[in-house]
Design a protein around this motif. Sequence first.
Motif, PDB file in Angstrom:
ATOM      1  N   UNK A  33      -8.150   6.267   1.242  1.00 62.45           N
ATOM      2  CA  UNK A  33      -9.464   5.752   0.856  1.00 62.45           C
ATOM      3  C   UNK A  33      -9.510   4.242   1.056  1.00 62.45           C
ATOM      4  N   UNK A  34      -8.488   3.537   0.612  1.00 57.82           N
ATOM      5  CA  UNK A  34      -8.457   2.082   0.755  1.00 57.82           C
ATOM      6  C   UNK A  34      -8.529   1.671   2.218  1.00 57.82           C
ATOM      7  N   UNK A  35      -7.761   2.329   3.068  1.00 55.85           N
ATOM      8  CA  UNK A  35      -7.725   1.974   4.486  1.00 55.85           C
ATOM      9  C   UNK A  35      -9.067   2.272   5.154  1.00 55.85           C
ATOM     10  N   UNK A  36      -9.629   3.429   4.883  1.00 56.39           N
ATOM     11  CA  UNK A  36     -10.898   3.780   5.515  1.00 56.39           C
ATOM     12  C   UNK A  36     -12.037   2.889   5.015  1.00 56.39           C
TER      13      UNK A  36
ATOM     14  N   UNK B   4     -14.116   9.190  -4.468  1.00 57.85           N
ATOM     15  CA  UNK B   4     -13.818   8.106  -3.535  1.00 57.85           C
ATOM     16  C   UNK B   4     -13.959   6.754  -4.219  1.00 57.85           C
ATOM     17  N   UNK B   5     -15.032   6.573  -4.967  1.00 63.22           N
ATOM     18  CA  UNK B   5     -15.250   5.303  -5.646  1.00 63.22           C
ATOM     19  C   UNK B   5     -14.166   5.027  -6.685  1.00 63.22           C
ATOM     20  N   UNK B   6     -13.772   6.062  -7.413  1.00 62.82           N
ATOM     21  CA  UNK B   6     -12.717   5.905  -8.410  1.00 62.82           C
ATOM     22  C   UNK B   6     -11.377   5.607  -7.746  1.00 62.82           C
ATOM     23  N   UNK B   7     -11.068   6.327  -6.666  1.00 68.88           N
ATOM     24  CA  UNK B   7      -9.798   6.110  -5.962  1.00 68.88           C
ATOM     25  C   UNK B   7      -9.724   4.698  -5.402  1.00 68.88           C
TER      26      UNK B   7
ATOM     27  N   UNK C 149       0.818  -1.220   0.000  1.00 68.29           N
ATOM     28  CA  UNK C 149       0.000   0.000   0.000  1.00 68.29           C
ATOM     29  C   UNK C 149       0.850   1.268   0.000  1.00 68.29           C
ATOM     30  N   UNK C 150       2.145   1.148   0.324  1.00 68.64           N
ATOM     31  CA  UNK C 150       3.010   2.321   0.215  1.00 68.64           C
ATOM     32  C   UNK C 150       3.217   2.719  -1.240  1.00 68.64           C
ATOM     33  N   UNK C 151       2.906   1.821  -2.169  1.00 67.51           N
ATOM     34  CA  UNK C 151       3.010   2.141  -3.588  1.00 67.51           C
ATOM     35  C   UNK C 151       1.812   2.963  -4.081  1.00 67.51           C
ATOM     36  N   UNK C 152       0.813   3.133  -3.240  1.00 68.74           N
ATOM     37  CA  UNK C 152      -0.361   3.908  -3.618  1.00 68.74           C
ATOM     38  C   UNK C 152      -0.138   5.387  -3.340  1.00 68.74           C
ATOM     39  N   UNK C 153      -0.684   6.280  -4.161  1.00 67.90           N
ATOM     40  CA  UNK C 153      -0.679   7.699  -3.796  1.00 67.90           C
ATOM     41  C   UNK C 153      -1.379   7.870  -2.450  1.00 67.90           C
TER      42      UNK C 153
ATOM     43  N   UNK D 138      -7.343  -0.693  -5.420  1.00 70.89           N
ATOM     44  CA  UNK D 138      -7.459  -2.154  -5.396  1.00 70.89           C
ATOM     45  C   UNK D 138      -6.708  -2.788  -6.565  1.00 70.89           C
ATOM     46  N   UNK D 139      -6.771  -2.160  -7.730  1.00 70.53           N
ATOM     47  CA  UNK D 139      -6.066  -2.684  -8.901  1.00 70.53           C
ATOM     48  C   UNK D 139      -4.559  -2.641  -8.692  1.00 70.53           C
TER      49      UNK D 139
END
Length: 362
Positions: free
Chosen positions: A184-187, A209-212, A174-178, A217-218
Amino acid sequence: MSSSDGAGGTDGADCMRGGRPTAVTAPGEPSAETIRTGGEAVFSALAERYRHELRVHIYRMLGSFTDAEDLVQETLLKAWRRRETFEGRSTFRAWLYRIATNTALDFLAGPARTREIALAVDSAGSPAAAPLAEVTWLQPYPDELLDLAAPGHGEPHTVAIARETVELAFLAAIQHLPPRQRAVLILRDIAGWPAQETADALDLSLPSVKSALQRARTTLRDHLPERRADWGAATEPSAAERAVLQRYLAASRDADLSALALLLREDVRQAMPPHHLLFDGRAAVLDLWRPVLAGDEPWGEWRSVAHAVNRQPAAVSYLRRPGETVFTAINADVLRIEDGLIAEITTFDPELLPGLALTLAE
């Protein structure tokens, strides 16, 4: 609006877009009036009960235990200073999470630390894609401290911290995510927040939020181990994993490279944050160990002690050099085990071992 308000609302207020919030106090939840006017001792007592879980939340955002420790304190100070903005529309806990999340986002956007992910190199000097070797700021989180995040208040959120949300492979991925995708993923996927509440906390639109979340996830799937979905929600190493760990400890203690080789998958990898270096394959890992365990001039007397870190089995190695009276920690190896064999070793230096004793008595 910048996230610097720390709570995803106007100056930290838990306000609703387009309308006046209505304070709702759930059973056992402190009233907004108590939060705002109860005084420092009352506020501190109410906020401190969430310190450990907030630290885990920030740790997921940052991947660093020491930074999470600093920022959880900053979060609680911000909450105290902005207590008058708490209107009771959300729970006190959710309000604190908003502040913690935005504090972490501010940290990631600031100059406090340069965090650049770069490809690692293997022992032959060739580029190698390996999240655990690419995230140089990654630190371990001892299980005994993770347990403090679920002390059993009898509230719905006080559940044990599952491996799948704190394991090193997940933290590195997840550190590879902006940062905002990460938040958003964590929440949404870990804290279980509704999409609208997540949008309000991060000052984002619902479509954003839905797009992020979809993009996060991808990306995550591209950076996680192939069989990660099979691990489940374990909250401690399994009996089989502990058995492998004991064999690993014995091989280290006895300087037995043959025994170690039998524990390693052929495609095992060993990473050593903060170094961008990956030892890829059983032969490379054994070559790394050989001069330490079976060199012509032994370093001294080794001892290894079992630990549990990030809900994974771990071994802390201690060395007593000739002429010394105590064993001093040299490193910690955190293991990922598949089908009874070690698939991954993540090795941390002593200064990256928060919460673990660094000396061992005779």
